[in-house]
Structures are given as structure tokens and as C-alpha cells.
Design a protein around this motif. Sequence first.
Motif, PDB file in Angstrom:
ATOM      1  N   MET A  35       0.842  -1.207   0.000  1.00  0.00           N
ATOM      2  CA  MET A  35       0.000   0.000   0.000  1.00  0.00           C
ATOM      3  C   MET A  35       0.871   1.247   0.000  1.00  0.00           C
ATOM      4  SD  MET A  35      -2.868  -1.162   2.758  1.00  0.00           S
ATOM      5  CE  MET A  35      -4.264  -2.212   2.310  1.00  0.00           C
ATOM      6  N   ASN A  36       1.932   1.220   0.768  1.00  0.00           N
ATOM      7  CA  ASN A  36       2.831   2.375   0.797  1.00  0.00           C
ATOM      8  C   ASN A  36       3.496   2.603  -0.560  1.00  0.00           C
ATOM      9  OD1 ASN A  36       2.265   3.042   3.439  1.00  0.00           O
ATOM     10  ND2 ASN A  36       3.977   1.845   4.278  1.00  0.00           N
ATOM     11  N   ASP A  37       3.631   1.532  -1.332  1.00  0.00           N
ATOM     12  CA  ASP A  37       4.155   1.653  -2.702  1.00  0.00           C
ATOM     13  C   ASP A  37       3.060   2.044  -3.698  1.00  0.00           C
ATOM     14  OD1 ASP A  37       6.726   1.039  -1.951  1.00  0.00           O
ATOM     15  OD2 ASP A  37       6.548  -1.104  -2.415  1.00  0.00           O
ATOM     16  N   ASN A  38       1.855   2.230  -3.168  1.00  0.00           N
ATOM     17  CA  ASN A  38       0.689   2.636  -3.978  1.00  0.00           C
ATOM     18  C   ASN A  38       0.334   1.601  -5.041  1.00  0.00           C
ATOM     19  OD1 ASN A  38      -1.431   4.465  -4.283  1.00  0.00           O
ATOM     20  ND2 ASN A  38      -0.419   5.526  -5.983  1.00  0.00           N
ATOM     21  N   GLU A  39       0.450   0.332  -4.682  1.00  0.00           N
ATOM     22  CA  GLU A  39      -0.025  -0.721  -5.578  1.00  0.00           C
ATOM     23  C   GLU A  39      -1.562  -0.703  -5.593  1.00  0.00           C
ATOM     24  OE1 GLU A  39       1.814  -4.532  -4.933  1.00  0.00           O
ATOM     25  OE2 GLU A  39       0.104  -5.600  -5.809  1.00  0.00           O
ATOM     26  N   GLU A  40      -2.132  -0.852  -6.729  1.00  0.00           N
ATOM     27  CA  GLU A  40      -3.588  -0.787  -6.859  1.00  0.00           C
ATOM     28  C   GLU A  40      -4.270  -1.862  -6.005  1.00  0.00           C
ATOM     29  OE1 GLU A  40      -6.828  -0.008 -10.387  1.00  0.00           O
ATOM     30  OE2 GLU A  40      -5.081  -1.255 -10.855  1.00  0.00           O
ATOM     31  N   MET A  41      -5.446  -1.510  -5.458  1.00  0.00           N
ATOM     32  CA  MET A  41      -6.221  -2.442  -4.634  1.00  0.00           C
ATOM     33  C   MET A  41      -7.510  -2.792  -5.367  1.00  0.00           C
ATOM     34  SD  MET A  41      -5.889  -0.654  -0.851  1.00  0.00           S
ATOM     35  CE  MET A  41      -6.802   0.846  -1.277  1.00  0.00           C
ATOM     36  N   VAL A  42      -7.990  -4.008  -5.129  1.00  0.00           N
ATOM     37  CA  VAL A  42      -9.309  -4.411  -5.630  1.00  0.00           C
ATOM     38  C   VAL A  42     -10.097  -4.978  -4.453  1.00  0.00           C
ATOM     39  CG1 VAL A  42      -8.469  -6.708  -6.367  1.00  0.00           C
ATOM     40  CG2 VAL A  42     -10.592  -5.773  -7.332  1.00  0.00           C
ATOM     41  N   ILE A  43     -11.353  -4.535  -4.338  1.00  0.00           N
ATOM     42  CA  ILE A  43     -12.197  -5.006  -3.245  1.00  0.00           C
ATOM     43  C   ILE A  43     -12.671  -6.430  -3.554  1.00  0.00           C
ATOM     44  CG2 ILE A  43     -14.260  -4.560  -1.864  1.00  0.00           C
ATOM     45  CD1 ILE A  43     -12.226  -2.288  -1.762  1.00  0.00           C
ATOM     46  N   VAL A  44     -12.494  -7.312  -2.574  1.00  0.00           N
ATOM     47  CA  VAL A  44     -12.938  -8.695  -2.740  1.00  0.00           C
ATOM     48  C   VAL A  44     -13.946  -9.040  -1.647  1.00  0.00           C
ATOM     49  CG1 VAL A  44     -10.807  -9.453  -3.849  1.00  0.00           C
ATOM     50  CG2 VAL A  44     -11.025  -9.624  -1.351  1.00  0.00           C
ATOM     51  N   ALA A  45     -14.709 -10.099  -1.902  1.00  0.00           N
ATOM     52  CA  ALA A  45     -15.640 -10.620  -0.907  1.00  0.00           C
ATOM     53  C   ALA A  45     -14.921 -11.703  -0.118  1.00  0.00           C
ATOM     54  CB  ALA A  45     -16.868 -11.193  -1.597  1.00  0.00           C
ATOM     55  N   GLY A  46     -14.953 -11.612   1.195  1.00  0.00           N
ATOM     56  CA  GLY A  46     -14.346 -12.648   2.019  1.00  0.00           C
ATOM     57  C   GLY A  46     -12.856 -12.454   2.192  1.00  0.00           C
ATOM     58  N   PRO A  47     -12.162 -13.522   2.555  1.00  0.00           N
ATOM     59  CA  PRO A  47     -10.739 -13.428   2.904  1.00  0.00           C
ATOM     60  C   PRO A  47      -9.902 -12.792   1.799  1.00  0.00           C
ATOM     61  CG  PRO A  47     -11.612 -15.550   3.547  1.00  0.00           C
ATOM     62  CD  PRO A  47     -12.699 -14.867   2.761  1.00  0.00           C
ATOM     63  N   ASP A  48      -8.914 -12.011   2.228  1.00  0.00           N
ATOM     64  CA  ASP A  48      -8.083 -11.257   1.291  1.00  0.00           C
ATOM     65  C   ASP A  48      -6.607 -11.521   1.548  1.00  0.00           C
ATOM     66  OD1 ASP A  48      -7.511  -9.899   3.620  1.00  0.00           O
ATOM     67  OD2 ASP A  48      -8.434  -8.014   3.013  1.00  0.00           O
ATOM     68  N   ALA A  49      -5.747 -10.648   1.055  1.00  0.00           N
ATOM     69  CA  ALA A  49      -4.306 -10.841   1.207  1.00  0.00           C
ATOM     70  C   ALA A  49      -3.880 -10.784   2.677  1.00  0.00           C
ATOM     71  CB  ALA A  49      -3.561  -9.773   0.406  1.00  0.00           C
ATOM     72  N   ILE A  50      -4.604 -10.015   3.472  1.00  0.00           N
ATOM     73  CA  ILE A  50      -4.262  -9.906   4.896  1.00  0.00           C
ATOM     74  C   ILE A  50      -4.672 -11.172   5.649  1.00  0.00           C
ATOM     75  CG2 ILE A  50      -4.803  -8.646   7.030  1.00  0.00           C
ATOM     76  CD1 ILE A  50      -4.986  -6.097   5.287  1.00  0.00           C
ATOM     77  N   CYS A  51      -5.758 -11.780   5.219  1.00  0.00           N
ATOM     78  CA  CYS A  51      -6.271 -12.988   5.873  1.00  0.00           C
ATOM     79  C   CYS A  51      -5.484 -14.252   5.507  1.00  0.00           C
ATOM     80  CB  CYS A  51      -7.719 -13.240   5.468  1.00  0.00           C
ATOM     81  SG  CYS A  51      -8.882 -11.897   5.742  1.00  0.00           S
ATOM     82  N   ALA A  52      -4.561 -14.151   4.592  1.00  0.00           N
ATOM     83  CA  ALA A  52      -3.961 -15.327   3.963  1.00  0.00           C
ATOM     84  C   ALA A  52      -3.538 -16.416   4.947  1.00  0.00           C
ATOM     85  CB  ALA A  52      -2.769 -14.902   3.113  1.00  0.00           C
ATOM     86  N   SER A  53      -2.926 -16.033   6.058  1.00  0.00           N
ATOM     87  CA  SER A  53      -2.361 -17.038   6.953  1.00  0.00           C
ATOM     88  C   SER A  53      -3.385 -17.647   7.904  1.00  0.00           C
ATOM     89  CB  SER A  53      -1.224 -16.426   7.774  1.00  0.00           C
ATOM     90  OG  SER A  53      -1.732 -15.454   8.655  1.00  0.00           O
TER      91      SER A  53
END
Length: 140
Positions: A35-53
Motif C-alpha cells: 500500500m505504501n508503494d501505492n499498488e492498486e487495490m481491488v475489493i474482494v468478498a471474504g478473505p483477502d491478502a491480509i487474511c492469507a495465513s
Amino acid sequence: MIEIRGHHLLCAVTFTGRGYSRRFERDFRRVVARMNDNEEMVIVAGPDAICASVKDCADSHCHEDRIVARDRAALAEISALTGRTLDVGSRLMPHDLFTARHRTAFAEGTIRTACADCQWSDLCDTIAADGFQATLLDRR
Ligand code: SF4
């Protein structure tokens, strides 16, 4: 492209490195760096990149209806704040969203319906009251 669920658009601004587990903290740190590198985000339903583990853990809440409701609440209030309808599939740039306006709205509670039953709410209150000083997401 960063896959992000709705209520994590709130959690990202108060993340100080603490979370449910070391792996969760590691994954969250990586996402915030992107996010600090300003990589584009896409809204998803349910688990995301943060939930991965944690999304497949036995006690994971990632798929629960109350967490999905958090996503809806966050997207509705952030949409009202930004004047742009955000929903699953919407794309947005971190630097456009995570501005002083977003943090001010967070601190004033106007985009925090999603936080109502969250176990981290007191911590996030403190972080916001302290001006987000200890957070890892760049302040803009
Ligand atoms: S209170 Fe919970 S849902 Fe709200 S920003 Fe903090 S961690 Fe996220």
C-alpha cells in the motif's frame, strides 16, 4: 494488485504490527508495504491478502456472516465519505484513499460502524486518539 476486503480499509490505517499471530502480522506488514508503494487495490468478498495465513484455521472468523457484515458497513461508509460507490470489484489506489480525510473520519467515528464488535476496537481507539503515530501505513 492487492486483494482487500472492505473492513480492512479501516484496519490498515491503525495497523502497528500487532495481530492474531506472527504469520498474520507478517502478511499484514507485507500488504501495508505494498500500500505504501501505492499498488492498486481491488475489493474482494471474504478473505483477502491480509487474511492469507488465518483464513483456513479452525477458529478463523474470516467467513462468518458478522465479518461479511463488517465489510458491507465499511464500504457503505467509505463510499459516503469519498462520494464514490465502492463494492466488490472496485479498484482504487491506496494513496487516493488513505489520506488525512480518511484518518479524520476514522478518528471521529464516522466510518467505524464496522468496528462495533471487534476485539481490537479499544486499541484502535487509542491509536486514532494518538494521531496514528505508531502505524505502519504512510500518513498522507
Ligand atoms: S476496531 Fe477492528 S475492524 Fe475496526 S479498524 Fe480496528 S481492527 Fe479493524
